[in-house]
Write a protein that holds these residues in place. Structure first.
Motif, PDB file in Angstrom:
ATOM      1  N   ARG A 257       0.843  -1.188   0.000  1.00 10.25           N
ATOM      2  CA  ARG A 257       0.000   0.000   0.000  1.00 10.25           C
ATOM      3  C   ARG A 257       0.884   1.246   0.000  1.00 10.25           C
ATOM      4  O   ARG A 257       1.943   1.270   0.614  1.00 10.25           O
ATOM      5  CB  ARG A 257      -0.915   0.036   1.224  1.00 10.25           C
ATOM      6  CG  ARG A 257      -1.780  -1.197   1.413  1.00 10.25           C
ATOM      7  CD  ARG A 257      -2.795  -1.000   2.542  1.00 10.25           C
ATOM      8  NE  ARG A 257      -2.202  -0.462   3.754  1.00 10.25           N
ATOM      9  CZ  ARG A 257      -1.637  -1.197   4.724  1.00 10.25           C
ATOM     10  NH1 ARG A 257      -1.561  -2.513   4.593  1.00 10.25           N
ATOM     11  NH2 ARG A 257      -1.146  -0.625   5.801  1.00 10.25           N
ATOM     12  N   LEU A 259       0.682   5.539   0.668  1.00  9.80           N
ATOM     13  CA  LEU A 259      -0.086   6.673   1.178  1.00  9.80           C
ATOM     14  C   LEU A 259       0.288   7.919   0.378  1.00  9.80           C
ATOM     15  O   LEU A 259       1.469   8.246   0.232  1.00  9.80           O
ATOM     16  CB  LEU A 259       0.203   6.896   2.662  1.00  9.80           C
ATOM     17  CG  LEU A 259      -0.558   8.063   3.323  1.00  9.80           C
ATOM     18  CD1 LEU A 259      -2.060   7.797   3.316  1.00  9.80           C
ATOM     19  CD2 LEU A 259      -0.054   8.289   4.752  1.00  9.80           C
ATOM     20  N   GLU A 278      -5.056   6.327   0.280  1.00 13.51           N
ATOM     21  CA  GLU A 278      -4.201   5.149   0.326  1.00 13.51           C
ATOM     22  C   GLU A 278      -4.530   4.283  -0.884  1.00 13.51           C
ATOM     23  O   GLU A 278      -5.702   4.154  -1.267  1.00 13.51           O
ATOM     24  CB  GLU A 278      -4.385   4.354   1.610  1.00 13.51           C
ATOM     25  CG  GLU A 278      -3.299   3.297   1.790  1.00 13.51           C
ATOM     26  CD  GLU A 278      -3.318   2.663   3.170  1.00 13.51           C
ATOM     27  OE1 GLU A 278      -2.227   2.526   3.768  1.00 13.51           O
ATOM     28  OE2 GLU A 278      -4.409   2.282   3.641  1.00 13.51           O
TER      29      GLU A 278
END
Length: 285
Positions: A257, A259, A278
Motif C-alpha cells: 500500500r 499513502l 491510500e
C-alpha cells in the motif's frame, strides 16, 4: 462551455430516482475499471442534492470493489444527521445491486472563524508547460494500441505536470509531484459543480506519487494498482475553471500500500482543499 466539459457536467449531475436515490452513467477513460474520480464526484453530488443551505467541507470514501464502466451506478443517500450547523450523509454506490463504494460526507453552514494555512510551495507557473494530453499526443505511437484512443482524446480537465514522468519508462525519484489543473472552459457559478469536479480531478495522478521512489508506474508489467480510500477537505471557496496547483507527496509505502497526500492552491496562494488517499501498489511476480 466545450462539448467535452459539458459531458462531464452532465455525467456528474445524476438522474433522480427518488428523494434519496440517484443514478449516474459511467465513462471509459482507458482504465480497466471505472475511474475512481468519477465515483467520488458523483457520490458527492448525490449527497449535495439532499442538503440545503450548507456546503460540503469533507468527504471520506472507501472503494470496496472495482466498478464496471459499461454499467450505470446507483447512489443511495442515507440521512445520518441534520443539525443547526452541520449535516452528515452516508452515500452507498452500487452496480447490479452490489456495493462498490461507500462514503461519509459532512456539510456546514457558512461560518467565520480562526484562519491560517501553510504557504504555497515554490512552483513554476502553468504558463509554457506542456499539458499531459499534448505530451501523450506527441508520443502516441508509444502508447499501447488498446488504450491509445482513450488516452489521446479531448479531456474536460487540462493537467500540466511540472517535471513530468514517463510512465512507460519511469525513473526513480523522490516522492513529490506537482501538477497544475483546471477545467478547459468556463463553468456555471454553482459551487457544488466546482466541488464535484475538483473531487473528480483529485484522483488524477495522486496514486502514482507513492510509486516514484520505486521506479515503477501503473503501466508497468505485473503492477496491480487501485485506490483503496480517498478523503477530501474543502477549506475555502475556489473555481475549478481557474488554474489550481496540486502539490502531492507520499510519506510512506509498505505492505503493498502507498499513502498519498495533496494540497490544492489557487494562483493567489490560497489553500482551497486537501486530499489524502491510500492505494494498492502491488507488484505481481
Amino acid at each position: 462551455m466545450t462539448e467535452v466539459l459539458k459531458q462531464l457536467v452532465e455525467l456528474l449531475q445524476l438522474e433522480p430516482l427518488n428523494e434519496l436515490s440517484f443514478r449516474g452513467n459511467s465513462e471509459n477513460l482507458g482504465f480497466r475499471h471505472v475511474f475512481g474520480g468519477q465515483v467520488l464526484g458523483q457520490a458527492l453530488m448525490a449527497g449535495c442534492k439532499t442538503v440545503e443551505e450548507k456546503d460540503a467541507h469533507s468527504m471520506h470514501g472507501y472503494f470496496l470493489r472495482p466498478g464496471d464502466h459499461s454499467l450505470p451506478i446507483d447512489y443511495e443517500v442515507q440521512v445520518v444527521r441534520d443539525g443547526a450547523t452541520f449535516s452528515t450523509r452516508r452515500v452507498i454506490a452500487r452496480q447490479s445491486g452490489t456495493e462498490i463504494f461507500a462514503m461519509m460526507a459532512s456539510f456546514q453552514s457558512p461560518e467565520e472563524g480562526f484562519d491560517h494555512q501553510f504557504d504555497m510551495p515554490d512552483a513554476q507557473g502553468p504558463e509554457g508547460i506542456y499539458s499531459e494530453l499534448e505530451t501523450r499526443r506527441k508520443f502516441k505511437e508509444f502508447i499501447p494500441e488498446k488504450v491509445r484512443e482513450q488516452y489521446t482524446v479531448d479531456r474536460p480537465i487540462e493537467i500540466r505536470p511540472i517535471d513530468p514522468i514517463n510512465y512507460l519508462a519511469p525513473e526513480t525519484r523522490e516522492p513529490y509531484k506537482q501538477n497544475w489543473f483546471r477545467a478547459i472552459a468556463d463553468l456555471p457559478d454553482d459551487p457544488v459543480i466546482h466541488q464535484c469536479i475538483l473531487a473528480y480531478a483529485s484522483d488524477f495522478g495522486l496514486l502514482g506519487t507513492s510509486m516514484l521512489p520505486h521506479g515503477v508506474s501503473f503501466m508497468g508489467k505485473g503492477m496491480q494498482v487501485a485506490s483503496l480510500d480517498h478523503s477530501i477537505w474543502f477549506h475555502r471557496d475556489f473555481r475549478v475553471d481557474d488554474w489550481l496547483l496540486y502539490d502531492m507527496d507520499s510519506p510512506s509505502a509498505s505492505r503493498g500500500r502507498g499513502l498519498n497526500r495533496g494540497n490544492i492552491y489557487n494562483q493567489d496562494g490560497i489553500l482551497v482543499a486537501s486530499v489524502c488517499q491510500e492505494a494498492l501498489i502491488r507488484q505481481r511476480k
